[in-house]
Design a protein around this motif. Structure first.
Motif, PDB file in Angstrom:
ATOM      1  N   GLU A 100     -24.048  25.510  73.964  1.00  0.00           N
ATOM      2  CA  GLU A 100     -24.545  25.730  72.467  1.00  0.00           C
ATOM      3  C   GLU A 100     -24.172  27.329  72.326  1.00  0.00           C
ATOM      4  O   GLU A 100     -23.893  27.658  71.184  1.00  0.00           O
ATOM      5  N   THR A 101     -24.106  28.129  73.559  1.00  0.00           N
ATOM      6  CA  THR A 101     -23.783  29.578  73.118  1.00  0.00           C
ATOM      7  C   THR A 101     -23.158  30.184  74.273  1.00  0.00           C
ATOM      8  O   THR A 101     -23.292  29.467  75.186  1.00  0.00           O
ATOM      9  N   ASP A 102     -22.472  31.166  74.143  1.00  0.00           N
ATOM     10  CA  ASP A 102     -21.525  31.651  75.076  1.00  0.00           C
ATOM     11  C   ASP A 102     -21.982  33.110  75.557  1.00  0.00           C
ATOM     12  O   ASP A 102     -22.291  33.933  74.754  1.00  0.00           O
ATOM     13  N   PRO A 103     -21.991  33.604  76.700  1.00  0.00           N
ATOM     14  CA  PRO A 103     -22.385  34.871  77.099  1.00  0.00           C
ATOM     15  C   PRO A 103     -21.566  35.936  76.180  1.00  0.00           C
ATOM     16  O   PRO A 103     -20.361  35.581  76.177  1.00  0.00           O
ATOM     17  N   VAL A 104     -22.108  36.961  75.954  1.00  0.00           N
ATOM     18  CA  VAL A 104     -21.380  38.319  75.412  1.00  0.00           C
ATOM     19  C   VAL A 104     -20.160  38.611  76.284  1.00  0.00           C
ATOM     20  O   VAL A 104     -20.366  39.024  77.489  1.00  0.00           O
ATOM     21  N   SER A 105     -18.960  38.591  75.813  1.00  0.00           N
ATOM     22  CA  SER A 105     -17.766  39.087  76.507  1.00  0.00           C
ATOM     23  C   SER A 105     -17.864  40.482  76.633  1.00  0.00           C
ATOM     24  O   SER A 105     -18.458  41.217  75.754  1.00  0.00           O
ATOM     25  N   ALA A 106     -17.202  41.085  77.691  1.00  0.00           N
ATOM     26  CA  ALA A 106     -16.672  42.379  77.689  1.00  0.00           C
ATOM     27  C   ALA A 106     -16.311  42.951  76.459  1.00  0.00           C
ATOM     28  O   ALA A 106     -16.891  44.237  76.095  1.00  0.00           O
ATOM     29  N   ALA A 107     -15.236  42.409  75.807  1.00  0.00           N
ATOM     30  CA  ALA A 107     -14.717  43.053  74.458  1.00  0.00           C
ATOM     31  C   ALA A 107     -15.770  43.040  73.515  1.00  0.00           C
ATOM     32  O   ALA A 107     -15.715  44.118  72.587  1.00  0.00           O
ATOM     33  N   PHE A 129     -15.899  46.857  81.817  1.00  0.00           N
ATOM     34  CA  PHE A 129     -14.228  46.840  81.928  1.00  0.00           C
ATOM     35  C   PHE A 129     -13.942  45.602  81.593  1.00  0.00           C
ATOM     36  O   PHE A 129     -14.290  44.569  82.098  1.00  0.00           O
ATOM     37  N   GLY A 130     -12.812  45.143  80.770  1.00  0.00           N
ATOM     38  CA  GLY A 130     -12.472  44.132  80.309  1.00  0.00           C
ATOM     39  C   GLY A 130     -11.317  43.465  80.774  1.00  0.00           C
ATOM     40  O   GLY A 130     -10.968  42.271  80.611  1.00  0.00           O
ATOM     41  N   GLY A 131     -10.842  43.919  82.033  1.00  0.00           N
ATOM     42  CA  GLY A 131      -9.721  43.418  82.625  1.00  0.00           C
ATOM     43  C   GLY A 131     -10.050  42.137  83.673  1.00  0.00           C
ATOM     44  O   GLY A 131     -11.223  41.916  83.984  1.00  0.00           O
TER      45      GLY A 131
END
Length: 495
Positions: A327-334, A417-419
Motif C-alpha cells: 500500500e505504501t513505499d518507504p520515503v526515499s533518500a531524494a 546520500f542518494g547514490g
C-alpha cells in the motif's frame, strides 16, 4: 608557524596568545561535545516521536467544539453536497485558473504557504508523492495548491516554492495565489475548512497563518466529495486508492436540508471577516474565521473540526500502524532530502554551501602555508596557518548552526546520500574517517600553535607533520561529502 624576534617580544607574545588559544580550544571541544549530545538527543527524540505522535501538540485550531462522543475519523467522504463557488486566481507559471477550467475533471486541492515551518512541507511532500504515483493509472487527475498567505506568496515566491515539489511537471499540478480575501472566502465558504491569519503574539516566524491540514477531493462537477489529512500517511494512501480506481470514487452526499423547529428553512452561513474590500494591504482584525448561523449550535457537516494538525517525523509511521507494504513505499533518500530543504528556512538552506566554501578556503590556506614554510617564509607561514585555523573555527560555528536548524525545523539530523552501487559503498568510507578525524583537528592544531609560540621547534615540527595531513583530509573530504550529498549524481558530459 614560527617567527623570530627579541626574547622579550616572544615572552610577551606567548603570554598574550597562549591563554586565548587554550580558551579557544576549550570552547571548540565543548562545541564538539554539545554537537554530539544534540545529535544523540535528536535521534532519541525522533524515535520517541515516531512511536507516539499523539502527544504532538496540534497546530490547527478547531473550527468549533466537538461534542462528546462525536466521531473524529480523519477521512470524511460523501458529506452533504455543496458546490464550490466560482473562483479565478493567478497561476504561478502564467495566466489564471478558474473553476470553469476545472469542470469536467477530478482534482485534489491542498492549502499551504511557503513560509510555513510546521505541516505545510509535509502536506506538499505527501501531495508530491501522490502526484507521482497516480501519474500512470490516473493521468487525468489534476492537483491544485492554494496559498493561504497570498500577501507574502506572490507569483514569483510561490513559483519558487513549487519548484521544490513539482520537479518540472507542471501540466497536472497548479499553484495558485491572488487576493487574500477571495482565497479565504473560498477556503471557508467553499471547502468548509479553517484558515486564519495569525496576528500579535501568535504571529511567529513560520506560523503566520493557522489553517486546516486537509486536502480535498473534488469531482467533475466542482463538488468536494472527500477530505483527507495531508499529514496522515494512511489518509493519503486511501486517496491514492480512490484516484487509481482501487476503491470506489465517492458520490456527493445529500443536499443541505436543515430546518428550524417550525419547519422553516435554516440558513447556515459561513462568514469571512473582511480584510478591506478589494485590498490585500490592510490587516484583518481577527483573520478569517468560520461561523455558523445564529440558530445553530454546531458547524455545517463538512466544516473541518479536526485538530489533527500534528507534524509526524520525516520518515516513520506517525505513531499508528501503516498499511501493508504493497500500500505504501518507504520515503526515499531524494524525498527525505527534498522535504528537509522544504522545511528549512532560507538562511539554513544556504549553510551547506557556505560550509563547503569554508572548507575549500581552509584547504587552500593550508597548502599555501606549507609552500611558505618550504620557502622559509616563517611570518607568512604563521599568518596563513592562523587564518586557516580561524576559517575552520568559523566553519565549525556554521556547521553547528546548520545542525541546530535541522533539529529545530525538521526533527532530523542530516540528509541521506542518494547514490547507489559503488558510490553508496564508498560514501561511508569517506564520511566516517572525516567525522572521527574532525574531532581531533582543534586540539592538534592548538597544540601545534602552542609549541610554535613557546619556540619548541622540534616538538612543533613533529606534531605539525601529523596534524597537517589530518587537517587537510578533513577539509578536502568536507567538500567531497558536500558534493555527494547535495549535488549527486555529479553532472556528466552529454554525448
Amino acid at each position: 608557524m614560527a617567527y623570530q624576534g627579541s626574547s622579550d617580544h616572544i615572552q610577551n607574545r606567548r603570554r598574550g596568545i597562549s591563554r586565548p588559544a587554550l580558551l579557544v580550544g576549550a570552547v571548540l571541544w565543548a562545541a564538539v561535545f554539545v554537537l554530539l549530545g544534540t545529535l544523540w538527543k535528536g535521534r532519541q527524540e525522533g524515535s520517541a516521536v515516531a512511536q507516539d505522535t499523539e502527544s504532538t501538540e496540534s497546530t490547527e485550531p478547531a473550527a468549533a467544539p466537538v461534542t462528546p462522543g462525536e466521531s473524529r475519523a480523519s477521512v470524511k467522504l460523501s458529506f452533504p453536497a455543496k458546490p464550490l463557488p466560482d473562483f479565478e486566481f493567478d497561476e504561478v507559471m502564467g495566466g489564471t485558473l478558474s473553476l470553469d477550467d476545472l469542470k469536467g475533471k477530478r482534482w485534489v486541492a491542498s492549502f499551504v504557504f511557503s513560509r510555513c515551518t510546521t505541516s505545510c512541507p509535509m502536506i506538499s511532500a505527501a501531495v508530491m508523492r501522490l502526484h507521482e504515483r497516480v501519474a500512470k493509472n490516473a493521468p487525468e487527475v489534476l492537483f491544485v495548491t492554494f496559498t493561504v498567505d497570498p500577501k507574502y506568496d506572490t507569483v514569483e515566491v510561490f513559483r519558487n516554492y513549487s519548484e521544490t515539489f513539482t520537479k518540472g511537471e507542471r501540466d497536472r499540478w497548479k499553484f495558485l495565489t491572488g487576493s487574500q480575501q477571495k482565497i479565504y472566502e473560498l477556503v471557508v465558504n467553499g471547502f468548509g475548512l479553517y484558515v486564519k491569519e495569525n496576528l500579535g503574539a501568535s504571529r511567529l516566524p513560520g506560523l503566520e497563518v493557522a489553517h486546516s491540514n486537509r486536502v480535498v477531493l473534488v469531482n467533475e462537477a466542482g463538488i468536494p466529495v472527500g477530505t483527507f489529512l495531508g499529514t496522515r500517511e494512511e489518509d493519503m494512501v486511501k486517496l491514492r486508492r480512490i484516484l487509481t480506481g482501487r476503491e470506489e470514487f465517492p458520490e456527493p452526499g445529500p443536499g443541505l436540508t436543515f430546518s428550524t423547529s417550525d419547519g422553516s428553512p435554516l440558513n447556515i452561513q459561513f462568514e469571512v471577516k473582511p480584510v478591506t474590500p478589494e485590498s490585500d494591504d490592510a490587516e484583518p482584525e481577527t483573520g478569517a474565521e468560520t461561523e455558523t448561523g445564529p440558530d445553530s449550535e454546531s458547524p455545517a457537516p463538512n466544516v473541518d473540526t479536526d485538530d489533527d494538525a500534528q507534524v509526524p517525523p520525516l520518515s516513520g509511521d506517525g505513531g499508528e500502524s501503516l498499511p501493508s507494504p504493497d500500500e505504501t513505499d518507504p520515503v526515499s533518500a531524494a524525498e527525505h532530502n527534498r522535504l528537509i530543504d522544504a522545511r528549512l528556512p532560507d538562511w539554513a538552506r544556504r549553510l551547506p554551501s557556505v560550509n563547503a566554501g569554508l572548507n575549500t578556503l581552509a584547504a587552500l590556506l593550508l597548502l599555501a602555508g606549507l609552500f611558505a614554510i618550504r620557502r622559509q617564509n616563517r611570518i607568512l607561514h604563521r599568518n596563513l596557518m592562523l587564518t586557516a585555523f580561524g576559517t575552520s573555527a568559523v566553519f565549525l560555528a556554521s556547521y553547528l548552526a546548520y545542525h541546530y536548524a535541522l533539529g529545530e525545523y525538521t526533527g532530523e539530523h542530516g540528509k541521506k546520500f542518494g547514490g547507489d552501487g559503488l558510490a553508496a559503498a564508498v560514501y561511508p568510507w569517506i564520511l566516517w574517517p572525516h567525522v572521527i578525524l574532525a574531532v581531533f583537528v582543534p586540539v592538534l592544531a592548538i597544540r601545534v600553535f602552542l609549541h610554535a609560540f613557546a619556540e619548541r621547534w622540534d616538538a612543533h615540527k613533529k606534531l605539525a607533520r601529523i596534524t597537517f595531513p589530518i587537517w587537510m583530509y578533513v577539509s578536502v573530504t568536507g567538500v567531497v561529502i558536500y558534493g555527494m550529498l547535495y549535488h549527486w549524481p555529479w553532472p556528466a558530459a552529454e554525448g
